[in-house]
Design a protein around this motif. Structure first.
Motif, PDB file in Angstrom:
ATOM      1  N   ASP A   1       2.268  93.797  74.600  1.00 24.56           N
ATOM      2  CA  ASP A   1       1.687  92.631  73.936  1.00 24.56           C
ATOM      3  C   ASP A   1       1.828  91.383  74.798  1.00 24.56           C
ATOM      4  OD1 ASP A   1       0.888  94.064  71.733  1.00 24.56           O
ATOM      5  OD2 ASP A   1       2.646  93.536  70.522  1.00 24.56           O
ATOM      6  N   ALA A   2       2.802  91.398  75.708  1.00 29.09           N
ATOM      7  CA  ALA A   2       3.034  90.235  76.567  1.00 29.09           C
ATOM      8  C   ALA A   2       2.113  90.219  77.778  1.00 29.09           C
ATOM      9  CB  ALA A   2       4.491  90.207  77.027  1.00 29.09           C
ATOM     10  N   PHE A   3       1.904  91.392  78.391  1.00 33.20           N
ATOM     11  CA  PHE A   3       1.121  91.484  79.618  1.00 33.20           C
ATOM     12  C   PHE A   3       0.091  92.602  79.507  1.00 33.20           C
ATOM     13  CE2 PHE A   3       5.448  90.146  81.077  1.00 33.20           C
ATOM     14  CZ  PHE A   3       5.118  88.831  81.357  1.00 33.20           C
ATOM     15  N   ASP A   4      -1.021  92.416  80.185  1.00 36.48           N
ATOM     16  CA  ASP A   4      -2.073  93.427  80.230  1.00 36.48           C
ATOM     17  C   ASP A   4      -1.976  94.283  81.488  1.00 36.48           C
ATOM     18  OD1 ASP A   4      -3.614  92.483  77.828  1.00 36.48           O
ATOM     19  OD2 ASP A   4      -3.736  90.670  79.056  1.00 36.48           O
ATOM     20  N   VAL A   5      -1.525  93.672  82.577  1.00 37.41           N
ATOM     21  CA  VAL A   5      -1.448  94.351  83.876  1.00 37.41           C
ATOM     22  C   VAL A   5      -0.125  93.995  84.534  1.00 37.41           C
ATOM     23  CG1 VAL A   5      -2.490  94.570  86.171  1.00 37.41           C
ATOM     24  CG2 VAL A   5      -3.962  94.273  84.162  1.00 37.41           C
ATOM     25  N   LEU A   6       0.477  94.978  85.198  1.00 37.14           N
ATOM     26  CA  LEU A   6       1.690  94.742  85.975  1.00 37.14           C
ATOM     27  C   LEU A   6       1.399  94.995  87.450  1.00 37.14           C
ATOM     28  CD1 LEU A   6       4.283  96.720  83.797  1.00 37.14           C
ATOM     29  CD2 LEU A   6       3.684  94.293  83.613  1.00 37.14           C
ATOM     30  N   VAL A   7       1.857  94.089  88.308  1.00 36.55           N
ATOM     31  CA  VAL A   7       1.827  94.287  89.760  1.00 36.55           C
ATOM     32  C   VAL A   7       3.273  94.341  90.218  1.00 36.55           C
ATOM     33  CG1 VAL A   7       1.134  93.355  91.994  1.00 36.55           C
ATOM     34  CG2 VAL A   7      -0.367  93.058  89.998  1.00 36.55           C
ATOM     35  N   HIS A   8       3.610  95.367  90.987  1.00 37.84           N
ATOM     36  CA  HIS A   8       4.999  95.531  91.433  1.00 37.84           C
ATOM     37  C   HIS A   8       5.063  95.560  92.951  1.00 37.84           C
ATOM     38  CE1 HIS A   8       9.221  96.590  91.102  1.00 37.84           C
ATOM     39  NE2 HIS A   8       9.030  97.537  92.013  1.00 37.84           N
TER      40      HIS A   8
ATOM     41  N   ILE B   1      -2.490  98.241  99.200  1.00 31.18           N
ATOM     42  CA  ILE B   1      -2.316  98.574 100.613  1.00 31.18           C
ATOM     43  C   ILE B   1      -1.802  97.404 101.424  1.00 31.18           C
ATOM     44  CG2 ILE B   1      -3.485  99.432 102.680  1.00 31.18           C
ATOM     45  CD1 ILE B   1      -3.200 101.447 100.349  1.00 31.18           C
ATOM     46  N   ASP B   2      -2.255  96.190 101.104  1.00 34.51           N
ATOM     47  CA  ASP B   2      -1.908  95.026 101.923  1.00 34.51           C
ATOM     48  C   ASP B   2      -1.783  93.813 101.015  1.00 34.51           C
ATOM     49  OD1 ASP B   2      -1.710  92.999 103.885  1.00 34.51           O
ATOM     50  OD2 ASP B   2      -2.916  94.175 105.282  1.00 34.51           O
ATOM     51  N   THR B   3      -0.719  93.047 101.203  1.00 35.81           N
ATOM     52  CA  THR B   3      -0.528  91.838 100.404  1.00 35.81           C
ATOM     53  C   THR B   3      -1.032  90.578 101.098  1.00 35.81           C
ATOM     54  OG1 THR B   3       1.710  91.502 101.273  1.00 35.81           O
ATOM     55  CG2 THR B   3       1.496  92.841  99.275  1.00 35.81           C
ATOM     56  N   ASP B   4      -1.564  90.709 102.296  1.00 34.48           N
ATOM     57  CA  ASP B   4      -2.099  89.547 102.999  1.00 34.48           C
ATOM     58  C   ASP B   4      -3.365  89.067 102.296  1.00 34.48           C
ATOM     59  OD1 ASP B   4      -4.028  88.288 105.170  1.00 34.48           O
ATOM     60  OD2 ASP B   4      -1.985  88.106 105.934  1.00 34.48           O
ATOM     61  N   PRO B   5      -3.465  87.760 101.986  1.00 29.44           N
ATOM     62  CA  PRO B   5      -4.634  87.276 101.245  1.00 29.44           C
ATOM     63  C   PRO B   5      -5.956  87.461 101.966  1.00 29.44           C
ATOM     64  CG  PRO B   5      -3.286  85.446 102.032  1.00 29.44           C
ATOM     65  CD  PRO B   5      -2.486  86.695 102.239  1.00 29.44           C
ATOM     66  N   GLY B   6      -5.917  87.626 103.291  1.00 25.41           N
ATOM     67  CA  GLY B   6      -7.154  87.823 104.032  1.00 25.41           C
ATOM     68  C   GLY B   6      -7.656  89.253 104.032  1.00 25.41           C
ATOM     69  N   TYR B   7      -6.846  90.175 103.504  1.00 26.67           N
ATOM     70  CA  TYR B   7      -7.253  91.577 103.489  1.00 26.67           C
ATOM     71  C   TYR B   7      -8.311  91.794 102.409  1.00 26.67           C
ATOM     72  CZ  TYR B   7      -6.897  96.684 103.225  1.00 26.67           C
ATOM     73  OH  TYR B   7      -7.169  98.029 103.224  1.00 26.67           O
ATOM     74  N   THR B   8      -9.387  92.485 102.758  1.00 27.32           N
ATOM     75  CA  THR B   8     -10.506  92.669 101.824  1.00 27.32           C
ATOM     76  C   THR B   8     -10.785  94.133 101.534  1.00 27.32           C
ATOM     77  OG1 THR B   8     -12.091  92.567 103.653  1.00 27.32           O
ATOM     78  CG2 THR B   8     -11.597  90.494 102.491  1.00 27.32           C
ATOM     79  N   GLY B   9      -9.776  94.981 101.722  1.00 24.29           N
ATOM     80  CA  GLY B   9      -9.959  96.401 101.456  1.00 24.29           C
ATOM     81  C   GLY B   9     -10.198  96.690  99.985  1.00 24.29           C
ATOM     82  N   PRO B  10     -10.530  97.944  99.665  1.00 23.27           N
ATOM     83  CA  PRO B  10     -10.931  98.307  98.302  1.00 23.27           C
ATOM     84  C   PRO B  10      -9.778  98.621  97.357  1.00 23.27           C
ATOM     85  CG  PRO B  10     -11.162 100.204  99.737  1.00 23.27           C
ATOM     86  CD  PRO B  10     -10.717  99.066 100.618  1.00 23.27           C
ATOM     87  N   ASP B  11      -8.530  98.475  97.819  1.00 24.99           N
ATOM     88  CA  ASP B  11      -7.404  98.899  96.983  1.00 24.99           C
ATOM     89  C   ASP B  11      -7.305  98.145  95.668  1.00 24.99           C
ATOM     90  OD1 ASP B  11      -6.863  96.785  98.797  1.00 24.99           O
ATOM     91  OD2 ASP B  11      -4.721  96.937  98.413  1.00 24.99           O
ATOM     92  N   LEU B  12      -7.740  96.880  95.636  1.00 22.45           N
ATOM     93  CA  LEU B  12      -7.675  96.095  94.408  1.00 22.45           C
ATOM     94  C   LEU B  12      -8.954  96.179  93.572  1.00 22.45           C
ATOM     95  CD1 LEU B  12      -5.846  92.779  95.446  1.00 22.45           C
ATOM     96  CD2 LEU B  12      -4.910  94.767  94.265  1.00 22.45           C
ATOM     97  N   ASP B  13      -9.949  96.924  94.048  1.00 24.37           N
ATOM     98  CA  ASP B  13     -11.231  96.950  93.351  1.00 24.37           C
ATOM     99  C   ASP B  13     -11.123  97.328  91.869  1.00 24.37           C
ATOM    100  OD1 ASP B  13     -12.408  96.164  95.665  1.00 24.37           O
ATOM    101  OD2 ASP B  13     -13.542  98.007  96.025  1.00 24.37           O
ATOM    102  N   PRO B  14     -10.357  98.366  91.504  1.00 22.69           N
ATOM    103  CA  PRO B  14     -10.268  98.684  90.075  1.00 22.69           C
ATOM    104  C   PRO B  14      -9.713  97.528  89.246  1.00 22.69           C
ATOM    105  CG  PRO B  14      -9.414 100.497  91.396  1.00 22.69           C
ATOM    106  CD  PRO B  14      -9.596  99.335  92.328  1.00 22.69           C
ATOM    107  N   LEU B  15      -8.756  96.800  89.797  1.00 22.30           N
ATOM    108  CA  LEU B  15      -8.197  95.658  89.082  1.00 22.30           C
ATOM    109  C   LEU B  15      -9.203  94.520  88.997  1.00 22.30           C
ATOM    110  CD1 LEU B  15      -5.899  94.089  87.765  1.00 22.30           C
ATOM    111  CD2 LEU B  15      -5.056  93.530  90.065  1.00 22.30           C
ATOM    112  N   ILE B  16      -9.837  94.193  90.114  1.00 26.34           N
ATOM    113  CA  ILE B  16     -10.804  93.089  90.132  1.00 26.34           C
ATOM    114  C   ILE B  16     -11.937  93.367  89.162  1.00 26.34           C
ATOM    115  CG2 ILE B  16     -12.381  91.756  91.567  1.00 26.34           C
ATOM    116  CD1 ILE B  16      -9.336  91.402  92.143  1.00 26.34           C
TER     117      ILE B  16
ATOM    118  N   ALA C   1     -11.120  87.323  95.319  1.00 22.13           N
ATOM    119  CA  ALA C   1     -12.089  88.331  94.899  1.00 22.13           C
ATOM    120  C   ALA C   1     -12.788  87.915  93.606  1.00 22.13           C
ATOM    121  CB  ALA C   1     -11.400  89.683  94.723  1.00 22.13           C
ATOM    122  N   LEU C   2     -12.060  87.319  92.675  1.00 21.79           N
ATOM    123  CA  LEU C   2     -12.680  86.866  91.426  1.00 21.79           C
ATOM    124  C   LEU C   2     -13.683  85.752  91.693  1.00 21.79           C
ATOM    125  CD1 LEU C   2      -9.622  86.923  89.000  1.00 21.79           C
ATOM    126  CD2 LEU C   2     -11.560  88.499  89.041  1.00 21.79           C
ATOM    127  N   VAL C   3     -13.372  84.879  92.637  1.00 22.25           N
ATOM    128  CA  VAL C   3     -14.317  83.823  93.009  1.00 22.25           C
ATOM    129  C   VAL C   3     -15.564  84.416  93.650  1.00 22.25           C
ATOM    130  CG1 VAL C   3     -14.681  81.884  94.605  1.00 22.25           C
ATOM    131  CG2 VAL C   3     -12.580  82.000  93.229  1.00 22.25           C
TER     132      VAL C   3
END
Length: 400
Positions: free
Chosen positions: A378-385, A19-34, A65-67
Motif C-alpha cells: 500500500d506504501a509503494f508500487d515499485v521497488l528498486v534495489h 544493467i547500468d545505473t549511469d543516467p546516460g545509459y539508454t539500454g532496454p533494461d528499464l523498458d518494462p518499468l518505463i 526516459a519518461l520525458v
C-alpha cells in the motif's frame, strides 16, 4: 515453504535486472518499468538516502526516459519555490550557470550529479523550445543567505551602533544554509543556542528600529520562518506536508503536465509512516488521495556501501532491504502490482521496515535508521534495489 522463502522465490523469478545505473545509459533494461510508469499522471521517485550515486543515477534514467518517451514535462523537487524558480529559469532560458543556480539550493542538491541533470534538461529544452520541461519547488519560499545580507545592510546603514548586536544572532544561524541545524547538533559543531531563538531576537531588534521598510521586514520574517520550521525548530521530521502536496496538485491541474516528483521515500510513499514514535504524512499521501492509481510511488533503496558520510553495513535481518539483497542480482526492480501467489501478496500487504539514511546517520546506531510501514504494497508500487552504493560528488561548500 516459509512465507519469507516464498517471497524470495517470487522476487528471484520476477526481478528485472538493472544493467547500468549511469543516467546516460539508454539500454532496454528499464523498458518494462518505463512503460508501466508512462501512463501515470505523477510519478514519485523516492530514495532511501540522498548520498548514493547509483540511486541518483537510476532516478535520473527513469526521469529522462519518461520525458523522452511519455511526455512528462514537470519536475517537482524538495526545495523552496525560490530555488525551483532558479532551476526553472536556467533550464528554460539558460540564465546563469548550474553552479550558481544551485548555490542557494538545499544542500543535498549541490552535487555534480544535479548539475548533470540540469544540463540535460537544458539541452532537451533547447531541442524542444515549444514543449519544455519545467521545474518547481514543492516548499513555500524560504530564506536564503542573501536575505541575511539585506537585513544586515539595512541596520548597518540606519543603526550602525546595533549592527554588532544583530550579527551575534545572524552569524551563527546562517550556517544552517551550509549544514542543517539538526545535522550540526549530530556532528557536535552546533554553537549551542537554538537557531529559532536567535532568529526571534533578530526580528525583535529589527522591529525596535524606527521606520524599517516592509521589504526588509519581509526578509527577516523569511529568516524566522526558516528556522522555526526546520527539523531542529520543529523538534523532529514529523511535520505536515499538506501544503507541499497541494502545490504539486495545483501545478498539475493548471499546467496539465505529467510530473516526476523527486524526494525521499518518507515523502513519496502513498501511506503515512512511523519514525520511532512519530507519525508523518508526506506529500505522496496527498498525491495518492488526489490522483489514485495515476500516482505511482517508486522506492529506491540499497543494501550496503559507501555513502561518503559513512559506510553503511549490511542491513539488519528485520529490514526489507535484507530480503531484497538476498536475490542474486546486483541491481534490479520489481513491480509489487505483478501477479503473485496469495501467500506472497499477503506478505507484501503486511507491515515492513525499510532502511532510511539521512545526514544524521551513525553506523553505530544503524538499528534506528529505518521507517515503519503498515503495509509495504500500500506504501509503494515499485521497488528498486541497489546492492552496493558509492557516494555522490558534492560541490564545495562556499562561505555564505
Amino acid at each position: 515453504m516459509g512465507t519469507v522463502a516464498s517471497v524470495r522465490e517470487w522476487l528471484s523469478a520476477n526481478a528485472h535486472p538493472v544493467i547500468d545505473t549511469d543516467p546516460g545509459y539508454t539500454g532496454p533494461d528499464l523498458d518494462p518499468l518505463i512503460d508501466r510508469l508512462g501512463s501515470a499522471t505523477v510519478v514519485g521517485l523516492g530514495e532511501s538516502t540522498r548520498f548514493s550515486r547509483q540511486i541518483y543515477g537510476v532516478q535520473e534514467r527513469v526521469f529522462r526516459a519518461l520525458v523522452q518517451r511519455h511526455g512528462f514535462r514537470g519536475l517537482a523537487i524538495q526545495d523552496s519555490a525560490r530555488s525551483g524558480e532558479r532551476w526553472d529559469q536556467y533550464v528554460r532560458t539558460g540564465a546563469g550557470d548550474p553552479e550558481t543556480v544551485l548555490a542557494g539550493s538545499w544542500r543535498p542538491w549541490r552535487t555534480t550529479e544535479t548539475i548533470a541533470a540540469l544540463e540535460w534538461i537544458r539541452a532537451f529544452n533547447q531541442d524542444h523550445p515549444d514543449d519544455p520541461v519545467r521545474i518547481f519547488g514543492v516548499q513555500p519560499p524560504r530564506a536564503e543567505p542573501a536575505d541575511y545580507d539585506v537585513v544586515l545592510e539595512h541596520v548597518r546603514r540606519v543603526a550602525p551602533d546595533r549592527l554588532a548586536d544583530l550579527e551575534v544572532h545572524l552569524t551563527p544561524i546562517r550556517t544552517a544554509h551550509q549544514v542543517d541545524e539538526h545535522v550540526q547538533r549530530h556532528q557536535g559543531i552546533h554553537p549551542g543556542r537554538p537557531f529559532a531563538e536567535h532568529a526571534r531576537e533578530a526580528v525583535a531588534l529589527l522591529e525596535s528600529l524606527p521606520n524599517t521598510p516592509e521589504s526588509v521586514r519581509a526578509h527577516a520574517r523569511l529568516i524566522l520562518d526558516f528556522h522555526e520550521n526546520s527539523v531542529a525548530g520543529q523538534g523532529g521530521f514529523a511535520g505536515d506536508e499538506r501544503l507541499a502536496g497541494e502545490r504539486v496538485i495545483d501545478w498539475q491541474r493548471r499546467s496539465g503536465a505529467k510530473i516526476v516528483y523527486w524526494d525521499g521515500i518518507a515523502h513519496t510513499t502513498n501511506l503515512g509512516i512511523r519514525m520511532g514514535t512519530a507519525e508523518f504524512r508526506g506529500v505522496g499521501t496527498y498525491l495518492h488521495k488526489e490522483f489514485g492509481p495515476d500516482y505511482v510511488s517508486v522506492a529506491l533503496g540499497f543494501h550496503h556501501g559507501d555513502l561518503g558520510v559513512a559506510i553503511a553495513p549490511d542491513p539488519r535481518p528485520d529490514l526489507l532491504d535484507a530480503i531484497l539483497g538476498s536475490i542474486d542480482l546486483p541491481n534490479y526492480f520489481v513491480d509489487l502490482r505483478d501477479d503473485a501467489p496469495e501467500a506472497v501478496r499477503d506478505w507484501f500487504r503486511g507491515p515492513a521496515k525499510v532502511r532510511v539514511i539521512s545526514g544524521i546517520y551513525d553506523p553505530a546506531e544503524d538499528a534506528t535508521a529505518n521507517l515503519g510501514l503498515d503495509s509495504l504494497s500500500d506504501a509503494f508500487d515499485v521497488l528498486v534495489h541497489i546492492r552496493e552504493t558509492s557516494p555522490v560528488h558534492w560541490l564545495p561548500i562556499e562561505d555564505q
